[in-house]
Design a protein around this motif. Sequence first.
Motif, PDB file in Angstrom:
ATOM      1  N   LYS A   1      20.615  27.731 -13.412  1.00  0.00           N
ATOM      2  CA  LYS A   1      19.687  27.693 -14.287  1.00  0.00           C
ATOM      3  C   LYS A   1      19.943  27.108 -15.615  1.00  0.00           C
TER       4      LYS A   1
ATOM      5  N   HIS B   1       7.253  24.846  -8.358  1.00  0.00           N
ATOM      6  CA  HIS B   1       7.334  26.341  -8.345  1.00  0.00           C
ATOM      7  C   HIS B   1       7.670  26.313  -9.878  1.00  0.00           C
TER       8      HIS B   1
ATOM      9  N   ARG C   1       9.252  26.696 -13.244  1.00  0.00           N
ATOM     10  CA  ARG C   1       8.507  28.112 -14.980  1.00  0.00           C
ATOM     11  C   ARG C   1       8.621  26.849 -15.949  1.00  0.00           C
ATOM     12  N   GLU C   2       7.891  28.159 -16.410  1.00  0.00           N
ATOM     13  CA  GLU C   2       7.631  26.919 -18.430  1.00  0.00           C
ATOM     14  C   GLU C   2       8.657  27.202 -18.877  1.00  0.00           C
ATOM     15  N   GLU C   3       9.490  27.813 -19.083  1.00  0.00           N
ATOM     16  CA  GLU C   3      11.274  27.617 -19.609  1.00  0.00           C
ATOM     17  C   GLU C   3      11.248  26.716 -19.876  1.00  0.00           C
TER      18      GLU C   3
END
Length: 163
Positions: free
Chosen positions: A37, A49, A51-53
């Motif tokens: 991450k 897919h 993620r917004e973050e």
Amino acid sequence: MKNLGMEIKEYYPGIYYISGKQALFDTQIVVTKQLDKETHQTLRVLSKHVREEDIRAFVERAAKLSEPGDRNNVDAVLQVSVSANKELYEAIRRCDKVMCEALRELMKEDFEKQERETRQKTKQETLLEAIRNLMETMKCSADQAMAALKIPDADKGKYIAKL
């Protein structure tokens, strides 16, 4: 892992290299779900897919870049990410003015280039229409119409091809 003359090595979690005599060319495979991450957040935006973050972190980091080569890389990554995740980018654009502005700033050069191309195309279409109108109403040749419109000799060929 070795198999049939190919070697597959995992250099980082989620990043694999395939090489060897049987491989047509050395290949890198990125498995976005396996990426760390923190370390590879930039690559995570390439996922279908995302993620917004991850998008927010990528855009914030990218907005700080100033080198032209870096901007080209950001544009390429954004194009892939946006095309795979249109709905999420639309939601961000609608709901977050700051992020929308950051995306707009990142894509500024692309927008300006597209605007210049559109203006040039519109100008050419307008001149082509003017040439046709002069030829029809004044009963003159294409050369005479282009001379009346002061079209440079270097550009005349492209208009004649479109008549």
